[in-house]
Design a protein around this motif. Structure first.
Motif, PDB file in Angstrom:
ATOM      1  N   GLN A  49     -57.339  32.870  20.199  1.00 39.22           N
ATOM      2  CA  GLN A  49     -57.817  34.137  20.750  1.00 39.22           C
ATOM      3  C   GLN A  49     -59.207  33.995  21.367  1.00 39.22           C
ATOM      4  OE1 GLN A  49     -56.853  37.491  17.988  1.00 39.22           O
ATOM      5  NE2 GLN A  49     -55.823  35.876  16.803  1.00 39.22           N
ATOM      6  N   ARG A  50     -60.015  33.124  20.791  1.00 37.11           N
ATOM      7  CA  ARG A  50     -61.352  32.881  21.358  1.00 37.11           C
ATOM      8  C   ARG A  50     -61.239  32.240  22.735  1.00 37.11           C
ATOM      9  NH1 ARG A  50     -63.069  30.656  17.268  1.00 37.11           N
ATOM     10  NH2 ARG A  50     -63.078  28.431  17.715  1.00 37.11           N
ATOM     11  N   TYR A  51     -60.311  31.286  22.894  1.00 35.43           N
ATOM     12  CA  TYR A  51     -60.144  30.636  24.190  1.00 35.43           C
ATOM     13  C   TYR A  51     -59.606  31.609  25.236  1.00 35.43           C
ATOM     14  CZ  TYR A  51     -61.133  25.884  22.507  1.00 35.43           C
ATOM     15  OH  TYR A  51     -61.741  24.766  22.030  1.00 35.43           O
ATOM     16  N   LEU A  52     -58.728  32.521  24.820  1.00 34.27           N
ATOM     17  CA  LEU A  52     -58.270  33.556  25.746  1.00 34.27           C
ATOM     18  C   LEU A  52     -59.445  34.410  26.212  1.00 34.27           C
ATOM     19  CD1 LEU A  52     -54.950  34.726  24.041  1.00 34.27           C
ATOM     20  CD2 LEU A  52     -55.147  33.525  26.224  1.00 34.27           C
ATOM     21  N   TYR A  53     -60.343  34.733  25.297  1.00 36.54           N
ATOM     22  CA  TYR A  53     -61.522  35.535  25.620  1.00 36.54           C
ATOM     23  C   TYR A  53     -62.454  34.775  26.568  1.00 36.54           C
ATOM     24  CZ  TYR A  53     -65.704  38.428  24.742  1.00 36.54           C
ATOM     25  OH  TYR A  53     -66.813  39.236  24.876  1.00 36.54           O
ATOM     26  N   LEU A  54     -62.695  33.509  26.241  1.00 31.47           N
ATOM     27  CA  LEU A  54     -63.633  32.704  27.020  1.00 31.47           C
ATOM     28  C   LEU A  54     -63.084  32.290  28.381  1.00 31.47           C
ATOM     29  CD1 LEU A  54     -65.380  30.021  24.746  1.00 31.47           C
ATOM     30  CD2 LEU A  54     -66.482  31.541  26.400  1.00 31.47           C
ATOM     31  N   PHE A  55     -61.872  31.754  28.371  1.00 30.46           N
ATOM     32  CA  PHE A  55     -61.333  31.098  29.557  1.00 30.46           C
ATOM     33  C   PHE A  55     -60.173  31.842  30.214  1.00 30.46           C
ATOM     34  CE2 PHE A  55     -62.653  27.692  26.517  1.00 30.46           C
ATOM     35  CZ  PHE A  55     -63.792  27.277  27.196  1.00 30.46           C
ATOM     36  N   GLY A  56     -59.611  32.819  29.515  1.00 29.49           N
ATOM     37  CA  GLY A  56     -58.442  33.512  30.046  1.00 29.49           C
ATOM     38  C   GLY A  56     -57.197  32.654  30.036  1.00 29.49           C
ATOM     39  N   ALA A  57     -57.170  31.630  29.161  1.00 28.00           N
ATOM     40  CA  ALA A  57     -56.034  30.712  29.131  1.00 28.00           C
ATOM     41  C   ALA A  57     -56.007  29.977  27.799  1.00 28.00           C
ATOM     42  CB  ALA A  57     -56.121  29.705  30.271  1.00 28.00           C
ATOM     43  N   TRP A  58     -54.839  29.446  27.474  1.00 31.08           N
ATOM     44  CA  TRP A  58     -54.650  28.578  26.310  1.00 31.08           C
ATOM     45  C   TRP A  58     -53.744  27.436  26.751  1.00 31.08           C
ATOM     46  CZ3 TRP A  58     -56.423  26.815  22.036  1.00 31.08           C
ATOM     47  CH2 TRP A  58     -55.611  26.186  21.092  1.00 31.08           C
ATOM     48  N   GLU A  59     -54.136  26.207  26.452  1.00 30.44           N
ATOM     49  CA  GLU A  59     -53.389  25.005  26.831  1.00 30.44           C
ATOM     50  C   GLU A  59     -53.036  25.043  28.331  1.00 30.44           C
ATOM     51  OE1 GLU A  59     -50.388  23.413  24.320  1.00 30.44           O
ATOM     52  OE2 GLU A  59     -51.203  24.334  22.509  1.00 30.44           O
ATOM     53  N   PRO A  60     -54.017  24.829  29.190  1.00 29.39           N
ATOM     54  CA  PRO A  60     -53.790  24.996  30.634  1.00 29.39           C
ATOM     55  C   PRO A  60     -52.737  24.077  31.229  1.00 29.39           C
ATOM     56  CG  PRO A  60     -55.978  24.079  30.173  1.00 29.39           C
ATOM     57  CD  PRO A  60     -55.426  24.550  28.873  1.00 29.39           C
ATOM     58  N   ASN A 250     -53.224  17.150  26.866  1.00 32.98           N
ATOM     59  CA  ASN A 250     -53.725  18.321  26.139  1.00 32.98           C
ATOM     60  C   ASN A 250     -55.047  17.947  25.487  1.00 32.98           C
ATOM     61  OD1 ASN A 250     -53.950  20.851  25.056  1.00 32.98           O
ATOM     62  ND2 ASN A 250     -52.450  20.536  23.422  1.00 32.98           N
ATOM     63  N   ASP A 251     -55.982  18.871  25.509  1.00 33.61           N
ATOM     64  CA  ASP A 251     -57.290  18.652  24.901  1.00 33.61           C
ATOM     65  C   ASP A 251     -57.781  20.003  24.401  1.00 33.61           C
ATOM     66  OD1 ASP A 251     -59.902  18.068  24.197  1.00 33.61           O
ATOM     67  OD2 ASP A 251     -60.268  16.793  25.944  1.00 33.61           O
ATOM     68  N   TYR A 252     -58.025  20.094  23.095  1.00 28.82           N
ATOM     69  CA  TYR A 252     -58.453  21.366  22.520  1.00 28.82           C
ATOM     70  C   TYR A 252     -59.967  21.563  22.551  1.00 28.82           C
ATOM     71  CZ  TYR A 252     -53.688  21.824  20.770  1.00 28.82           C
ATOM     72  OH  TYR A 252     -52.313  21.928  20.676  1.00 28.82           O
ATOM     73  N   ALA A 253     -60.716  20.578  23.008  1.00 24.91           N
ATOM     74  CA  ALA A 253     -62.167  20.727  23.069  1.00 24.91           C
ATOM     75  C   ALA A 253     -62.538  21.795  24.097  1.00 24.91           C
ATOM     76  CB  ALA A 253     -62.821  19.404  23.445  1.00 24.91           C
ATOM     77  N   PRO A 254     -63.386  22.754  23.752  1.00 23.97           N
ATOM     78  CA  PRO A 254     -63.730  23.809  24.716  1.00 23.97           C
ATOM     79  C   PRO A 254     -64.381  23.263  25.973  1.00 23.97           C
ATOM     80  CG  PRO A 254     -65.175  23.900  22.789  1.00 23.97           C
ATOM     81  CD  PRO A 254     -64.073  22.950  22.457  1.00 23.97           C
ATOM     82  N   GLY A 255     -65.103  22.149  25.852  1.00 27.89           N
ATOM     83  CA  GLY A 255     -65.749  21.579  27.020  1.00 27.89           C
ATOM     84  C   GLY A 255     -64.783  21.036  28.054  1.00 27.89           C
ATOM     85  N   SER A 256     -63.516  20.819  27.657  1.00 27.74           N
ATOM     86  CA  SER A 256     -62.529  20.293  28.602  1.00 27.74           C
ATOM     87  C   SER A 256     -61.906  21.385  29.465  1.00 27.74           C
ATOM     88  CB  SER A 256     -61.414  19.558  27.835  1.00 27.74           C
ATOM     89  OG  SER A 256     -60.577  20.488  27.139  1.00 27.74           O
ATOM     90  N   TYR A 257     -62.047  22.631  29.072  1.00 26.83           N
ATOM     91  CA  TYR A 257     -61.324  23.703  29.730  1.00 26.83           C
ATOM     92  C   TYR A 257     -61.798  24.030  31.149  1.00 26.83           C
ATOM     93  CZ  TYR A 257     -57.827  25.205  26.362  1.00 26.83           C
ATOM     94  OH  TYR A 257     -56.704  25.267  25.579  1.00 26.83           O
ATOM     95  N   PRO A 258     -63.106  24.084  31.415  1.00 27.13           N
ATOM     96  CA  PRO A 258     -63.503  24.409  32.787  1.00 27.13           C
ATOM     97  C   PRO A 258     -62.902  23.466  33.824  1.00 27.13           C
ATOM     98  CG  PRO A 258     -65.371  24.657  31.321  1.00 27.13           C
ATOM     99  CD  PRO A 258     -64.283  24.032  30.510  1.00 27.13           C
ATOM    100  N   GLU A 259     -62.910  22.171  33.557  1.00 29.71           N
ATOM    101  CA  GLU A 259     -62.344  21.214  34.510  1.00 29.71           C
ATOM    102  C   GLU A 259     -60.832  21.332  34.577  1.00 29.71           C
ATOM    103  OE1 GLU A 259     -62.260  18.546  37.484  1.00 29.71           O
ATOM    104  OE2 GLU A 259     -64.099  19.329  36.544  1.00 29.71           O
ATOM    105  N   ALA A 260     -60.186  21.506  33.418  1.00 26.43           N
ATOM    106  CA  ALA A 260     -58.729  21.626  33.395  1.00 26.43           C
ATOM    107  C   ALA A 260     -58.259  22.845  34.179  1.00 26.43           C
ATOM    108  CB  ALA A 260     -58.235  21.700  31.961  1.00 26.43           C
ATOM    109  N   LEU A 261     -59.011  23.929  34.105  1.00 25.32           N
ATOM    110  CA  LEU A 261     -58.619  25.154  34.798  1.00 25.32           C
ATOM    111  C   LEU A 261     -58.953  25.109  36.283  1.00 25.32           C
ATOM    112  CD1 LEU A 261     -59.730  27.711  32.080  1.00 25.32           C
ATOM    113  CD2 LEU A 261     -57.390  27.229  32.797  1.00 25.32           C
TER     114      LEU A 261
END
Length: 292
Positions: A49-60, A250-261
């Motif tokens: 739920q935190r990742y949905l709040y932060l990034f608007g996505a889960w497991e991009p 797949n990478d669950y680290a929050p720092g990986s999400y901006p690039e993945a998205l």
């Protein structure tokens, strides 16, 4: 984090500041998550739920793969649906003519799932509060911390637990009707170490699936071993039914999400070696080095 151009500084901001802050200072809100297909009620104490709040996505990468796979009229089965992130996305993609079945063992998460379905006006999803296994039996689930509600598991755990519940389990073919089995384009299995028994229970139904059906399974070898299961046996069941093995990034680290998205989701690649760590596997009858 979501709207700013580029990715410069976003990984560090998410990793070092925003993720830990929102975990320790929870916010409750209804967020718009277009990549995930809708709106979700979230509490940022929880990881998903935190990742949905932060990034608007889960497991991009899994999100992107599902978007390439599901079409109007298809079927989707979500085993371990949690709060319904992929069930909501799938319902959007398959439309009113499609079929989505969301299976979640936790009564609390099932209620949250139903709330998210209502938020999105999705009355076409069949949501089951049930567990899945290789035979009918009663399973005991434990959750170590509400900071990761997706970690509800039947794997024996010796440390302190935050909650525990029992659920009646049945093989997946007994939970689905023949039309849902025939329509299934994708079956997603995320069951925190119990994937060996879920796949054994699924085996009799593999021959009844449509030729292009694909199955994605998150495997956790160490947790499987604590239940007496092996990844090699799971792979053997799927290969015997004519499926090839692919691995999805797949990478669950929050720092990986901006690039993945920001970039295109990675395609699953053929996997021939041993599976030694937690991995997202995709089983397909397509024989290629990379799934389109």
């Amino acid at each position: 984090m979501r709207q700013g151009p580029g990715t410069l500084g976003k990984a560090a901001l998410a990793e070092r500041l925003l993720n830990p802050y929102l975990r320790e200072h929870p916010r409750r809100a209804v967020v718009e998550a277009p990549r995930a297909g809708g709106r979700f009620a979230v509490d940022t104490q929880d990881l998903i739920q935190r990742y949905l709040y932060l990034f608007g996505a889960w497991e991009p990468h899994l999100t992107g793969w599902l978007r390439r796979r599901l079409r109007p009229g298809d079927g989707f089965v979500d085993v371990g649906a949690n709060i319904g992130v992929f069930s909501v996305l799938a319902a959007r993609l398959v439309g009113a003519r499609g079929r989505v079945v969301a299976v979640e063992a936790s009564p609390d998460l099932h209620r949250h799932l139903l709330r998210n379905l209502r938020l999105n006006g999705l009355d076409t999803v069949r949501a089951l509060n049930a567990a899945v296994s290789d035979r009918p039996r009663t399973l005991t689930f434990t959750l170590a911390s509400s900071r990761n509600t997706g970690a509800n598991s039947i794997v024996p755990y010796d440390g302190p637990v935050e909650s525990r519940f029992e659920a009646e389990a049945r093989p997946l073919p007994e939970l689905l009707d023949p039309a849902e089995i025939a329509a299934a384009r994708v079956i997603k299995i995320d069951v925190e170490g119990a994937e060996g028994s879920v796949v054994r229970g699924l085996a009799p139904m593999l021959g009844a699936l449509r030729p292009d059906a694909e199955i994605t399974v998150e495997v956790a070898p160490e947790r499987m071993a604590r239940l007496g299961d092996r990844v090699d046996d799971l792979l053997g069941v799927m290969r015997a039914a004519g499926f090839h093995v692919y691995r999805l990034a797949n990478d669950y680290a929050p720092g990986s999400y901006p690039e993945a998205l920001r970039g295109a989701p990675r395609a699953p690649v053929r996997w021939r070696g041993p599976v030694t760590g937690e991995s997202d596997l995709i089983f397909s009858r397509v024989d290629a080095e990379r799934l389109p």
